[in-house]
Design a protein around this motif. Structure first.
Motif, PDB file in Angstrom:
ATOM      1  N   ARG A 178       0.685  -1.039  -0.063  1.00 58.28           N
ATOM      2  CA  ARG A 178       0.042   0.037   0.115  1.00 58.28           C
ATOM      3  C   ARG A 178       1.045   1.027  -0.069  1.00 58.28           C
ATOM      4  O   ARG A 178       0.845   2.142  -0.712  1.00 58.28           O
ATOM      5  N   ARG A 179       2.035   1.299   0.800  1.00 58.91           N
ATOM      6  CA  ARG A 179       2.886   2.396   1.103  1.00 58.91           C
ATOM      7  C   ARG A 179       3.477   2.542  -0.452  1.00 58.91           C
ATOM      8  O   ARG A 179       3.580   3.535  -0.660  1.00 58.91           O
ATOM      9  N   GLU A 180       3.949   1.622  -1.165  1.00 63.27           N
ATOM     10  CA  GLU A 180       4.582   1.827  -2.321  1.00 63.27           C
ATOM     11  C   GLU A 180       3.725   2.573  -3.235  1.00 63.27           C
ATOM     12  O   GLU A 180       4.048   3.468  -4.322  1.00 63.27           O
ATOM     13  N   LYS A 181       2.343   2.160  -3.423  1.00 61.02           N
ATOM     14  CA  LYS A 181       1.405   2.583  -4.478  1.00 61.02           C
ATOM     15  C   LYS A 181       1.372   3.932  -4.074  1.00 61.02           C
ATOM     16  O   LYS A 181       1.304   5.121  -5.141  1.00 61.02           O
ATOM     17  N   ILE A 182       0.936   4.453  -2.851  1.00 60.23           N
ATOM     18  CA  ILE A 182       0.765   5.831  -2.850  1.00 60.23           C
ATOM     19  C   ILE A 182       2.030   6.732  -3.149  1.00 60.23           C
ATOM     20  O   ILE A 182       1.721   7.598  -3.745  1.00 60.23           O
ATOM     21  N   GLN A 238       1.778   7.425  -6.552  1.00 64.94           N
ATOM     22  CA  GLN A 238       0.960   8.275  -7.119  1.00 64.94           C
ATOM     23  C   GLN A 238       1.651   9.702  -6.761  1.00 64.94           C
ATOM     24  O   GLN A 238       1.372  10.652  -7.518  1.00 64.94           O
ATOM     25  N   MET A 239       2.152   9.932  -5.728  1.00 64.76           N
ATOM     26  CA  MET A 239       2.707  11.192  -5.139  1.00 64.76           C
ATOM     27  C   MET A 239       3.496  11.719  -6.274  1.00 64.76           C
ATOM     28  O   MET A 239       3.614  12.806  -6.893  1.00 64.76           O
ATOM     29  N   SER A 240       4.627  10.824  -6.652  1.00 69.01           N
ATOM     30  CA  SER A 240       5.618  11.191  -7.525  1.00 69.01           C
ATOM     31  C   SER A 240       5.026  11.800  -8.864  1.00 69.01           C
ATOM     32  O   SER A 240       5.576  12.416  -9.700  1.00 69.01           O
ATOM     33  N   MET A 266       2.077  13.159  -9.460  1.00 73.51           N
ATOM     34  CA  MET A 266       1.461  14.381  -9.559  1.00 73.51           C
ATOM     35  C   MET A 266       2.666  15.645  -9.461  1.00 73.51           C
ATOM     36  O   MET A 266       2.407  16.352 -10.263  1.00 73.51           O
ATOM     37  N   GLN A 267       3.543  15.240  -8.696  1.00 75.45           N
ATOM     38  CA  GLN A 267       4.766  15.956  -8.924  1.00 75.45           C
ATOM     39  C   GLN A 267       5.325  16.450 -10.285  1.00 75.45           C
ATOM     40  O   GLN A 267       5.400  17.678 -10.862  1.00 75.45           O
ATOM     41  N   ARG A 268       5.438  15.358 -10.918  1.00 80.09           N
ATOM     42  CA  ARG A 268       5.751  15.305 -12.327  1.00 80.09           C
ATOM     43  C   ARG A 268       5.069  16.167 -13.263  1.00 80.09           C
ATOM     44  O   ARG A 268       5.360  17.351 -13.792  1.00 80.09           O
ATOM     45  N   HIS A 269       3.556  16.252 -12.988  1.00 85.67           N
ATOM     46  CA  HIS A 269       2.655  17.048 -13.720  1.00 85.67           C
ATOM     47  C   HIS A 269       2.626  18.347 -13.367  1.00 85.67           C
ATOM     48  O   HIS A 269       2.653  19.197 -14.233  1.00 85.67           O
ATOM     49  N   PHE A 270       3.072  18.732 -12.169  1.00 88.53           N
ATOM     50  CA  PHE A 270       3.135  19.945 -11.727  1.00 88.53           C
ATOM     51  C   PHE A 270       4.157  20.843 -12.297  1.00 88.53           C
ATOM     52  O   PHE A 270       4.018  21.808 -12.869  1.00 88.53           O
ATOM     53  N   ILE A 271       5.297  20.037 -12.327  1.00 88.33           N
ATOM     54  CA  ILE A 271       6.620  20.757 -13.137  1.00 88.33           C
ATOM     55  C   ILE A 271       6.509  20.816 -14.510  1.00 88.33           C
ATOM     56  O   ILE A 271       6.695  21.808 -15.070  1.00 88.33           O
ATOM     57  N   ASP A 272       5.651  19.837 -15.216  1.00 90.39           N
ATOM     58  CA  ASP A 272       5.361  20.271 -16.609  1.00 90.39           C
ATOM     59  C   ASP A 272       4.429  21.528 -16.975  1.00 90.39           C
ATOM     60  O   ASP A 272       4.894  22.081 -17.768  1.00 90.39           O
ATOM     61  N   GLU A 273       3.442  21.425 -16.046  1.00 88.65           N
ATOM     62  CA  GLU A 273       2.459  22.675 -16.217  1.00 88.65           C
ATOM     63  C   GLU A 273       3.211  23.860 -15.918  1.00 88.65           C
ATOM     64  O   GLU A 273       2.844  25.096 -16.529  1.00 88.65           O
TER      65      GLU A 273
END
Length: 1753
Positions: A1041-1045, A1048-1050, A1052-1059
């Motif tokens: 479960r920990r690995e999945k979360i 997901q976080m990383s 989201m981070q990538r999207h933020f940087i792209d935008e």
């Protein structure tokens, strides 16, 4: 007087040259008594040739000797002209298949680790490169001189004995044919005659001991009164003492004294005075008096000149004989016969014997000459080599005694030839059997160690210096013994057996004297007063280690020998023990129903010794009985029944108890000597024959006795018997606080004793103890070393024991147990343990030290946690014991052992009531684990009919007997499993219970009668396992479960940087450099940026705030505020130099205005970028100065900075600095005026400037004429009209504050002082020139670095570089404000005249000899001084632009004049306009140079070379104007890739077609070109009479180093000292900048520099690197950085071995190869001018570097 002497000498020479060798030899052929005839000739001529004056003339002497003395002999031998005779002999001779090249000092030698019979078998470089061994594992070393190449010696190599060159000579070798058959009878007879006479003469004269009379048959008729005062070498006095004494004794200068001392050291003697007897005697007495205070005096003799003459000729003769026998093996054979022929006096009277026996009386030079002769004659002739070996062995004792009393080093003694003889297997065998060599060597050795105590043991206490010196020399005998034993016999003769055993007897005698030496007694009460001498005994032990091992290897090869040796050794051990047991009373001990008889002995009260070589040798032999199975084959021949095990174990056990007690702190008062002894006892150098053998001896004893008895004796020796035999012992002590340290001691002793039991049962990896082979043993060592941490190859090798061939056997097994990781730019390659080997890890491995054990435990537990396993470290599965030791395991299930285990577990269960420790418990758990593993092995390997006698599981499940009814061991373990205070050991207990149940299952399945068993434990076990499985499952789900979360976080981070890309870019740039932000924030993308000229992009003023690092105050940089400064370091540099040989004769008169394009020496300014207030810096520097003055009064050590030269360390980063640069705003903005008029074009501007210059010159002339001006002068003035708006009387006001002006002067003066190496003088007119020059040179250096690394010009520069360039450029632009206006104007006029000639300056260099970028910087920065007086409205920017265009044109002409034309240029079909323009310009040049220019090549090629040539200039200019005017750089130039030519032109407001400059201004350019081309120097260049620099200039690189280091060593070994002629240099050092080899670190090459004596390297740095040097010390494989006379450091070399390690000092000798990356790094440091900084950091970090006298290197 002198002239008379000279004419006399010349007359003698003339008469000498008249006698002909042919006639003399003819006379000799007629003579009846040849000897008398020859002697008369020598008596007459030798004194006339040699020793004619105070100084020798070797060339002349040799020439005359060859003509008059040696010539007749050569004629006599050949019977015809030797020029024809010798070649004939050579042709008929078969070349030898032996190489026999004698090594010079420092020459590389190669040994093959795979094929050499022993490490002394070496090849010279030539043979090595042509042999098969170059692809094997070889080892290279540098020779100490004196050995010879073994190529062709079949006994030295297991395979590949010949190299390609010598293989050719082996094809037709018949069996030992006589070499004399190739010579005619009469040649043999004549040679025999002459050799016999000459060899006898040489021996006689060299061993002659009278000082003033010759042998009767050499006496002269009239004898002159000329003597020499002859000084001899010794190894006691230092160079300094000898030099000082000579200066006093013979009134010579220091230089001469150094010359004398060097010669004495090299040749062993030198005459220091020549004259009559009295005169020499007086010098002798002074020398003797001066050197006899502390030591024995220097040896001086007053010798008659004729004796010296004959001795010199004697040496010449021996070398002559050596060269003559090179022509033919027959001649060699004759010389050998002559040398070994018995003389008239019987024993030892042959010439060879006479020389050998007087070896220690001869001087160094004579010795080396005759040793060389022996090597090239006796040792190269196989028949006579044997005879010589016999003579050598017969005289062995005398030769060694001579050597021990002599004071010269081993390599100058004839005794050193033993290595050439004893290492030859066949000779060594022969000498053992015929001359009883082993016994002779050992007896000789024993004779020299006479100090014994009452028991006959060696005694080294109160050793005097002389005895210690003797002891050091005696050790070489052990080396000889090692050589004799190094190759093992394959077949034994009865003779060899008998003689070997005789030698073995002698060896046992030696060991007997060592058994029990240096006994120690525990100090109680007060600390020991004097540390006892312990090193001598250990040195002896270390030296003998290999010999002891080799003795055992020899014994192992023959069963009869082994049995005899075992018996002898046992008998000697009995004798030793006979002396020990007298005073000790017997007692009997009983325990757990067993009782044993032993003696009362306390290690802590009686004497005990750590040296027991006899017992240890016996242990080794006992293992061999087991390994070779002799023990089972011939038990009837062995005295095994007579062995008394308690006697065998007694002494080794005492030794181990001593170690335990030292660990328990009971021997603290015995000082360090004991600690050191214990350390070496366990150390890898000694443990093989000390600690390891003690363990084996105990194993031997235990395997022969009842284990219960052994344990009781052991308890008694450990002084723990009462602890376990009294009830409730622990409780009593625990309640009693006073005994705290006793409890502590006992705890440690119990731990040590348990550790010892673990070792006895677990250490079965020696072949013979356990069923293993040698590789298993090494593997296990490596696994345990690597389980501490990953290790480099060299560390691993150090931690493994070496055998006599210096091999550890590691390479063969390392691949199986480890992975290799390659190194990066720094660091070394590492071996990491393979994960599958971790299961073999034994926490109680017996070679771990305390620290290693705890590190290994931590590392292994960490690894297990990382792999999510439980952290138990169970004992590994062990191989079975050999039958002889099989009963050892019973110790684990003996009653006493079980009782001890039970007691300790009980203490742990009732943990509060008892004194116990966790380590104790851990060891007990380990022992239980070992027993379980053992039982499991027994059960798994059992056959049908055998019953397993090892029933440990049954014994531990039984509860104790009544009356105590203690619980069973098993029950206690289950109780402990849940104890909260034993968290760490939980996993281990769990593992034990699990294994216990597994064994029980095996037992149940195999035995028909089920054992009654409590079911409870098994039930409990299974339910616990289920629990565990459940827990594991839950943990796994949680992890997923920990690995999945996280994923997901990383995302989201990538999207933020792209935008938000832009935002992100900006933050990155913000981080990159604060100074860059100021520029980038202004960039408007569609605006074209221009750096100079009227169209210059206007940049709004930036306000700059900075913080002082000293007072932390923030301040804005303003014109009128207090100065802020950067710490800076100015240094002279030749990094860009194209001509290092230029030298300024008189810096006071030198004019640096024009920089030559070869940039022979520039001034570089660097900075660390840290900012301070000027006044804070001043205060800081004053305090540094004051501190330095105080320190100087205390101690005279150099610091890493030289305060007298204004050096200091930056207060923040400790970077070396020697001045400060003021921070300024862009200076150009301050001087700009509003511009009204239209700006003139180039032609008009040049006209205007020329007029202004003329006006200034007129004024200056007028100023210089006297006031009483004549009328015509006034008329001239009237005629001259000042240019419009020019006011030469106007002096502008200086806008800067006082403190900024002061700093401008400070930095300017510093640059001037360093750059010209003169005394500071701020008024000097050259100060501004040096400032501009430093600015230009620094920018050129940075441009070269960026080009070399392919980085973009305006890419991200480091902050420090950026700040430094900005401050330096602005400083240089503002410096004219503090200089005299007229001086700066004068410089401008002269610089301008180099481009626009005006006829008034005569000494202006031609256009080829000016560096254009330096010219540009000078003109641009000097221009304001002229422009400030011009009010006609022409702006500064216009001036900059025109100056830049003018210089650019001049540079293009420079490039075209020097471009090398390629003939067959491919002409493009349709040339572009640039190409057409360039062709037109080239034609113009062609016209003006009077057609001296080469024919016109194609336009395409010309344009290409112009573009390439001008690129560096454009880049430098872009950097310069960028920092000068602060215009940000265009974004296109900030990325790497394209060549940026167009972008640069736009930024610098140049047309893209550079030739357009000429076309736009054609009316003036043609006249300029004409004036440039008419210079006579240009003509000379075009006619090929001189050179010029070509463009673009190549970047300088360090020299190319060879891939393989050995070729460097070879190059260096051929390098002889340039001052001393033929002498080999001791520390050859290679300059990496220019490739010169230097003779470093020696008196011979010292030179005087600025009034100080400096070594060759330091002197070279001044000529080659203007004070900075990068060297490679070839023999040490070390890089040396030098800066100035007092600064230096060592740096890691760019050569690595295959394991990624450097080898500084060439100690390991692995092949080394060049690592390109590391070499690049050194080159980077050089390019960046960081050498001085590196040295500063190194010296600050390592204080020992400060103490080295760098200037003498």
């Amino acid at each position: 007087m002198a002239s008379e002497l000279e004419s006399e000498v010349q007359a003698i020479d003339r008469s000498l040259l008249e006698c002909s060798p042919e006639e003399t030899s003819g006379k000799w052929l007629q003579a009846t008594d040849l000897t008398r005839e020859v002697y008369q000739h020598l008596a007459l001529y030798v004194p006339k040739i040699y020793c004619r004056g105070p100084n020798p003339f070797p060339q002349k002497e040799d020439m005359l000797a060859q003509h008059i003395l040696l010539g007749p002999m050569e004629w006599y031998i050949c019977g015809e002209d030797p020029a024809f005779g010798f070649p004939k002999l050579e042709q008929s001779n078969k070349p030898s298949h032996l190489c026999g090249r004698v090594f010079k000092v420092g020459e590389p030698t190669y040994s093959c680790r795979d094929c050499a019979v022993d490490p002394t078998c070496v090849l010279c470089m030539e043979c090595f490169l042509g042999s098969i061994h170059r692809d094997h594992r070889y080892r290279m070393t540098t020779s100490g001189g004196g050995g010879f190449c073994d190529c062709g010696d079949t006994e030295a190599w297991k395979e590949g004995p010949y190299c390609q060159k010598h293989e050719l000579n082996t094809s037709e070798i018949e069996e030992e044919e006589d070499p004399l058959i190739h010579l005619s009878e009469d040649v043999i007879a004549r040679t025999y005659n002459i050799f016999a006479i000459m060899f006898r003469y040489a021996v006689e004269i060299l061993t002659w001991e009278k000082e003033s009379e010759l042998p009767a048959d050499l006496e002269m008729v009239e004898k002159s009164d000329t003597y020499y005062c002859m000084l001899f070498n010794d190894e006691v006095h230092t160079y300094e003492q000898v030099i000082y004494t000579l200066q006093k004794a013979v009134n010579c200068t220091q230089k001469e004294a150094i010359g004398f001392a060097t010669t004495v050291d090299r040749d062993g003697r030198r005459s220091v005075r020549y004259g009559d007897f009295q005169y020499c005697e007086q010098a002798k007495s002074v020398i003797v008096r001066n050197t006899s205070r502390q030591t024995k005096p220097l040896k001086v003799q007053v010798m008659h000149s004729s004796i010296v003459a004959h001795q010199n000729f004697g040496l010449k003769l021996l070398s002559w004989l050596g060269s003559i026998i090179g022509y033919s093996d027959g001649l060699r054979r004759i010389l050998c016969q002559v040398g070994l022929q018995e003389g008239p006096d019987g024993e030892n009277s042959s010439l060879v014997d006479r020389l050998m026996l007087s070896d220690s009386k001869l001087w160094k030079g004579a010795r080396s000459v005759y040793h060389q002769l022996f090597m090239s004659s006796l040792l190269m002739d196989l028949k006579y080599k044997k005879l010589f070996a016999v003579r050598f062995a017969k005289n062995y004792e005398r030769l060694q005694s001579d050597y021990v009393t002599d004071d010269h080093d081993r390599e100058f003694s004839v005794a050193d030839l033993s290595v050439q003889i004893f290492t030859v297997p066949s000779l060594a065998r022969m000498l053992i059997t015929e001359e009883n060599l082993m016994t002779v060597i050992i007896k000789t050795f024993m004779d020299h160690l006479r100090h014994r105590d009452a028991q006959g043991r060696f005694q080294f206490e109160r050793y005097t210096a002389l005895q210690a010196f003797k002891f050091r020399r005696v050790q070489s005998l052990i080396l000889d013994l090692k050589y004799v034993l190094i190759s093992k016999p394959t077949e034994w003769s009865d003779d060899l057996r008998q003689k070997f055993l005789e030698g073995f007897d002698a060896f046992l005698e030696l060991l007997k004297c060592m058994q029990g030496m240096d006994p120690i007694t525990r100090q109680v009460g007060q600390h020991i007063e004097m540390e006892p001498e312990w090193e001598a005994a250990f040195t002896l032990q270390m030296k003998l280690t290999h010999v002891i091992s080799m003795m055992q290897d020899w014994c192992a090869l023959d069963e009869k020998v082994l049995i005899e040796a075992y018996k002898k050794c046992l008998a000697v051990l009995m004798q030793c023990h006979g002396g020990f047991t007298d005073g000790e009373q017997p007692i009997s001990l009983s325990f757990c129903g067993h009782s044993v008889e032993t003696i009362r002995y306390c290690v802590s009260q009686e004497k005990v010794s750590i040296h027991l070589p006899v017992s240890r040798l016996l242990a080794g032999l006992h293992v061999l009985l087991s390994k070779s199975e002799v023990a089972y084959k011939f038990p009837e021949l062995l005295p095994l029944s007579e062995l008394s095990p308690p006697m065998l174990i007694e002494h080794p056990l005492r030794c181990l108890v001593l170690c335990a007690q030292v660990h328990a702190g009971m021997w603290r008062r015995n000082g360090f000597s004991l600690v050191n002894q214990i350390y070496y006892y366990h150390d890898v150098k000694c443990r093989r024959e000390m600690f390891d053998k003690d363990i084996v001896m105990l194993q031997t004893g235990v395997s022969m006795m009842d284990p219960n008895h052994f344990l009781m004796i052991m308890l008694s020796r450990f002084e723990l018997y009462h602890v376990f035999s009294t009830q409730d012992y622990g409780k009593r002590f625990c309640s009693d606080i006073t005994h705290k340290d006793v409890v502590q001691q006992n705890n440690t002793l119990i731990e040590e004793m348990l550790y010892l039991i673990i070792m006895l049962v677990g250490e079965r990896f020696s072949p013979g103890v356990g069923q293993v082979n040698a590789t298993d043993e090494i593997k296990r060592e490596i696994i345990h070393q690597l389980s501490i941490k990953p290790m480099a190859h060299s560390e691993l090798v150090k931690s493994l024991p070496e055998d006599e061939n210096k091999e550890t056997g590691m390479e063969s097994v390392i691949e199986a147990v480890a992975h290799f990781k390659k190194p990066g730019l720094t660091g070394r390659g590492m071996y990491e343990l393979k994960p599958e080997c971790a299961k073999e890890f034994n926490l109680y491995f017996y070679h771990f030290s305390r620290a290693e054990q705890s590190k290994a435990e931590e590392a292994q537990r960490k690894l297990k946690r990382k792999n999510r396993e439980d952290t138990a470290l169970p004992p590994p599965v062990l191989p079975p014991f050999c039958p002889l030791f099989a009963s050892l395991v019973n110790i684990l299930q003996s009653d006493v052992m079980l009782y001890i285990m039970g007691t300790i577990l009980q203490w742990a269960v009732e943990h509060n009531g008892y004194a116990w420790s966790e380590s104790m418990l851990q060891r007990v758990l380990h022992l239980i684990g070992m027993a379980l593993q053992e039982e499991k092995q027994h059960l798994e390997n059992v056959t049908e009919e055998h019953v397993v006698t090892f029933t440990f599981t049954l014994k531990i499940s039984k509860p104790g007997e009544a009356p105590n009814n203690t619980p069973s061991i098993l029950a206690m373990l289950e109780t402990l499993q849940n104890a909260p205070y034993l968290e760490v050991h939980k996993d281990m207990i769990k593992w034990i219970l699990k294994t216990f149940n597994a064994i029980k299952k095996i037992r149940e399945s195999s035995s028909t009668s089920p054992v009654a068993e409590t079911e409870g434990t098994i039930m409990e076990e299974t339910s616990r396992d289920k629990d565990k499985a459940e827990r594991k499952r839950k943990a796994e789900i949680a992890r997923l479960r920990r690995e999945k979360i996280m994923a997901q976080m990383s995302e989201m981070q990538r999207h933020f940087i792209d935008e938000n890309k832009e935002l992100f870019q900006q933050t990155l740039e913000l981080d990159a450099s604060t100074s860059a932000v100021l520029d980038n924030s202004l960039v408007v993308s569609d605006m074209t940026l221009t750096a100079l000229g009227p169209a210059q992009t206007q940049v709004p003023e930036q306000r700059q705030f900075v913080t002082c690092i000293l007072c932390q105050e923030e301040q804005e940089v303003k014109v009128e505020s207090k100065a802020m400064v950067l710490a800076a370091f100015v240094q002279r540099s030749t990094v860009l130099s194209k001509n290092r040989s230029k030298f300024i004769d008189d810096p006071e008169k030198y004019d640096p205005l024009f920089m030559h394009p070869d940039l022979s020496c520039g001034t570089y300014t660097g900075s660390c970028g840290h900012i301070m207030h000027a006044h804070c810096w001043q205060r800081y520097f004053d305090s540094v100065q004051a501190k330095e003055q105080r320190r100087q009064q205390r101690l005279r050590l150099h610091t890493s900075y030289d305060v007298e030269n204004g050096e200091f360390l930056c207060p923040l980063c400790e970077c070396l600095s020697n001045t400060v640069i003021p921070l300024l705003l862009p200076p150009r903005n301050i001087f700009k005026r509003l511009n009204f008029s239209d700006q003139p074009n180039l032609t008009q501007w040049i006209r205007t400037i020329s007029q202004q210059i003329k006006a200034l010159q007129v004024l200056r002339k007028e100023g210089s004429t006297p006031n009483t001006a004549s009328s015509d002068n006034l008329e001239n003035m009237g005629e001259f009209h000042f240019p419009e708006g020019f006011r030469p009387d106007f002096h502008p006001k200086n806008p800067y504050s006082e403190s900024i002006k002061e700093m401008l002067t400070t930095f300017g003066t510093a640059t001037y002082k360093v750059g010209l190496k003169v005394h500071p003088n701020e008024e000097d007119p050259r100060v501004p020139i040096m400032c501009w020059g430093s600015c230009a040179y620094t920018i050129q250096s940075i441009e070269r670095i960026l080009s070399a690394e392919d980085r973009p010009l305006f890419g991200p520069l480091s902050c420090r570089l950026d700040d430094c360039l900005r401050s330096l450029t602005r400083f240089a632009a503002a410096h004219w404000t503090v200089a005299s206006l007229s001086v700066v104007q004068g410089h401008f006029c002269k610089l301008f005249a180099s481009l626009v000639p005006n006829g008034s300056h005569g000494d202006i260099p031609c256009i080829l000899d000016i560096d254009m970028f330096h010219l540009l910087v000078g003109l641009v920065l000097a221009f304001p001084a002229l422009q400030c007086q011009d009010f006609s409205g022409i702006s500064l920017d216009t001036g900059d632009l025109h100056i830049f265009h003018l210089v650019t044109m001049a540079h293009i002409v420079q490039i075209l004049l020097t471009s090398c034309t390629e003939e067959n240029g491919m002409d493009q079909e349709n040339p572009t306009e640039e190409e057409l323009a360039v062709l037109a310009l080239y034609k113009t040049l062609h016209r003006y140079t009077g057609s001296a220019l080469k024919e016109i090549p194609c336009g395409w090629h010309l344009w290409r070379s112009v573009r390439a040539g001008i690129m560096p200039f454009l880049k430098c200019s872009a950097l310069f104007f960028h920092y000068l005017n602060g215009v940000p750089s265009p974004p296109d130039i900030q990325v790497s890739g394209t060549s940026h030519f167009e972008h640069l032109c736009n930024y610098l407001s140049l047309p893209n077609n550079l030739i357009g400059l000429f076309q736009e201004n054609s009316e003036i350019t043609n006249s300029l070109i004409e004036s440039w081309c008419h210079n006579s120097e240009v003509k000379r260049y075009l006619e090929g009479k001189r050179d010029a620099i070509r463009y673009p200039r190549e970047s300088n690189k360090l020299i190319d180093l060879p891939e393989d280091y050995s070729s460097l060593i070879n190059q260096a070994s051929n390098f002889s000292c340039p001052k001393l002629g033929g002498d080999k240099s001791r520390a050859p050092t290679l300059c990496l900048v220019c490739g010169t080899l230097l003779c470093s670190q020696s008196y011979c090459c010292q030179t005087e520099l600025e009034g100080e004596d400096v070594g060759a390297c330091t002197a070279h740095t001044y000529s080659c690197g203007s004070g900075v040097g990068i060297f490679l010390r070839v023999r040490e494989c070390q890089v040396l950085f030098l800066a100035g006379k007092t600064k230096g450091c060592f740096y890691s070399p760019p050569y690595l071995d295959d394991y990624g390690e450097t080898d500084q000092g060439l100690r390991r000798g692995n092949p080394l190869h060049l690592c390109k990356e590391r070499f690049k790094k050194i080159q980077m440091l050089w390019h960046q001018h960081s050498i001085t900084e590196e040295i500063g950091h190194a010296q600050e970090a390592n204080q020992t570097l400060v103490g080295i006298d760098w200037q003498h290197l």
